[in-house]
Design a protein around this motif. Sequence first.
Motif, PDB file in Angstrom:
ATOM      1  N   ALA A 292     -87.474 -17.123 -64.109  1.00 40.30           N
ATOM      2  CA  ALA A 292     -86.302 -16.601 -65.075  1.00 40.30           C
ATOM      3  C   ALA A 292     -84.953 -16.723 -63.929  1.00 40.30           C
ATOM      4  O   ALA A 292     -83.978 -16.965 -64.183  1.00 40.30           O
ATOM      5  CB  ALA A 292     -86.526 -15.249 -65.518  1.00 40.30           C
ATOM      6  N   GLY A 293     -85.110 -16.519 -62.980  1.00 34.97           N
ATOM      7  CA  GLY A 293     -84.223 -16.366 -61.561  1.00 34.97           C
ATOM      8  C   GLY A 293     -83.648 -17.639 -61.626  1.00 34.97           C
ATOM      9  O   GLY A 293     -82.273 -17.909 -61.558  1.00 34.97           O
ATOM     10  N   PHE A 294     -84.334 -18.896 -61.539  1.00 39.76           N
ATOM     11  CA  PHE A 294     -83.684 -20.153 -61.507  1.00 39.76           C
ATOM     12  C   PHE A 294     -83.141 -20.655 -62.717  1.00 39.76           C
ATOM     13  O   PHE A 294     -82.008 -21.163 -62.705  1.00 39.76           O
ATOM     14  CB  PHE A 294     -84.848 -21.247 -61.131  1.00 39.76           C
ATOM     15  N   LEU A 295     -83.613 -20.217 -63.941  1.00 38.61           N
ATOM     16  CA  LEU A 295     -83.101 -20.652 -65.079  1.00 38.61           C
ATOM     17  C   LEU A 295     -81.624 -19.871 -65.290  1.00 38.61           C
ATOM     18  O   LEU A 295     -80.590 -20.310 -65.767  1.00 38.61           O
ATOM     19  CB  LEU A 295     -84.114 -20.206 -66.223  1.00 38.61           C
ATOM     20  N   LEU A 296     -81.703 -18.543 -64.896  1.00 36.49           N
ATOM     21  CA  LEU A 296     -80.432 -17.770 -65.211  1.00 36.49           C
ATOM     22  C   LEU A 296     -79.197 -18.050 -64.131  1.00 36.49           C
ATOM     23  O   LEU A 296     -78.109 -17.849 -64.836  1.00 36.49           O
ATOM     24  CB  LEU A 296     -80.690 -16.316 -64.852  1.00 36.49           C
ATOM     25  N   SER A 297     -79.840 -18.744 -63.049  1.00 38.60           N
ATOM     26  CA  SER A 297     -78.691 -19.186 -62.067  1.00 38.60           C
ATOM     27  C   SER A 297     -78.072 -20.363 -62.513  1.00 38.60           C
ATOM     28  O   SER A 297     -77.058 -20.678 -61.918  1.00 38.60           O
ATOM     29  CB  SER A 297     -79.531 -19.508 -60.741  1.00 38.60           C
ATOM     30  N   VAL A 298     -78.481 -21.078 -63.552  1.00 37.29           N
ATOM     31  CA  VAL A 298     -77.892 -22.049 -64.178  1.00 37.29           C
ATOM     32  C   VAL A 298     -76.299 -21.971 -64.499  1.00 37.29           C
ATOM     33  O   VAL A 298     -75.307 -22.493 -64.146  1.00 37.29           O
ATOM     34  CB  VAL A 298     -78.495 -22.753 -65.434  1.00 37.29           C
ATOM     35  N   VAL A 299     -76.262 -20.707 -65.256  1.00 38.11           N
ATOM     36  CA  VAL A 299     -74.940 -20.419 -66.007  1.00 38.11           C
ATOM     37  C   VAL A 299     -73.812 -20.127 -64.873  1.00 38.11           C
ATOM     38  O   VAL A 299     -72.914 -20.778 -65.136  1.00 38.11           O
ATOM     39  CB  VAL A 299     -75.035 -19.272 -67.065  1.00 38.11           C
ATOM     40  N   PRO A 300     -74.035 -19.332 -63.855  1.00 41.15           N
ATOM     41  CA  PRO A 300     -73.094 -19.032 -63.054  1.00 41.15           C
ATOM     42  C   PRO A 300     -72.791 -20.392 -61.977  1.00 41.15           C
ATOM     43  O   PRO A 300     -71.809 -20.666 -61.585  1.00 41.15           O
ATOM     44  CB  PRO A 300     -73.655 -17.945 -62.069  1.00 41.15           C
ATOM     45  N   PHE A 301     -73.749 -21.092 -61.824  1.00 46.12           N
ATOM     46  CA  PHE A 301     -73.569 -22.287 -60.847  1.00 46.12           C
ATOM     47  C   PHE A 301     -72.456 -23.008 -61.642  1.00 46.12           C
ATOM     48  O   PHE A 301     -71.489 -23.656 -61.061  1.00 46.12           O
ATOM     49  CB  PHE A 301     -74.584 -23.022 -60.547  1.00 46.12           C
TER      50      PHE A 301
END
Length: 503
Positions: A368-377
């Motif tokens: 979930a941490g990797f997946l959620l980081s997609v948006v802010p990046f």
Amino acid sequence: MRRPQWLLSLTQHGAQPPLWLRFRSSDGFIIGTVALATFTDMFLYGVIVPVIPFAMQSRGLVAQDRVQYWVSILIAVYGAALLVFSPFCGWLADRTASRRSPLLVGLLALLGSTVLLNVGSTIAVLIVGRILQGVSAAVVWVVGLALLADTIPQERLGQATGYVMLGMSLGILIAPLLGGVVFERGGYDAVYAMCYALVGVDIVLRLLLVEKKVAARWDASVGGRERHTAERPASSQETTGLQRLSEQKEIGSMQPTSTDLEKGMPTSTSTTTAPVPTVPASRLRDRLPPVLSLLYSRRLLAALLGSLIQAALLTSFDSVLTIHAAKVFGWGSTGAALLFLPVVIPTFLSPLCGMLADRVGGRYPASAGFLLSVVPFVCLRYVDENTIQDKVLVCALLALIGLFLSFTFPPIMAEISGIVEAKEKKMVENGRPGYGTGGAYAQAYALFNVAFAAGCMVGPLLAGFIVQDKGWATMAWVLGLLCGITAIPTFLYLGGWIFKTTS
């Protein structure tokens, strides 16, 4: 000169128990010592970042137009030393009787690097100092994490590694700020006076540390993490066969063994017999050193990929964020440096993230941490104008990145020891020798360190080259894409193959 008795009782492990044995071998003290060691490592790494360019010019070590070149070399030398020496540190640590001894040797490398960087009057001396600093970091991260794996049960290891991440985050946050302020007010030597004081505290704690397996000599109630091989006094296939035969007798089985038939011993006939499982032949992976045989595990490869991408994502900002802030907002070095605070501050929640991973498993928080980081990046691409909205936006996006990535570090660090434990248990159950009395925790964390060091080298280069050739916006979605791709093997393999059926 004879040392006083109280000092001997603190630093030596003889017939009498050391002073404060329970406290010095407690989980909290060991976690605190390892966390301080990582803090010291990152502090000494980061404290010279805002200092060394000015010091090189003021000391006349290099020409002004070569400062950027040699600063880049010094950064790369540290990462290269960390990468090269990590496997050796892991191999050596698993073959020593104590984790404490390599940690003390690492202190010598740390102290030597600090002295060389302080008094060095040539570039060659500074390079040697950075190499020693990389060696010390390899010892701290490999041996320190292996010591935690020896000490803390797997179900609480995520929270423990969270405190280690907290020490690292504090070092990254405080070091550049203190280094710049102290250098400006007190000069180059004042910066290193601060470093010597911190190394002194680190020395004291590492000397006081008593491993649980050592403390158990005097206090049997002090127990560390049990290893599977501890239950097997011998690891030979012959002993395994005898144990299997004993188990058959206990349940009343009358099935003759191949040894009985060869010796012509009388056997009884039983209408219900089961074939005796044979010990599988030794495979190539079982004859390899643990540091290599572990690489056969797809579960470990997924964890190593995660650690590599973690490091690459965080260090990618080192080469592009300051320059982009100066270009878009017109900020100087101080304002640009403050942009790193939103990334680092959320990592203080790492112990809570580790506690969550201990309760629900590491698979879901990490993926979930990797997946959620997609948006802010990806949304970083919209930071392209000198407006208040863009300044607020970049701080918010960096804070979200730091928060989401905090959910990935403790689970992956704890996963490394879980993999070693699971592989060794499976080897023993199949009648194959385990990893021996030394285990393979240090060698597994050496692989973790190699992956992390590789990410630290790849991240800044990848981001810098993309920004230079394709622009800031392209870099943003490429980093976001990396996060999304990494979430897939993390979800599938962290904690074991997700579709594996159990009987």
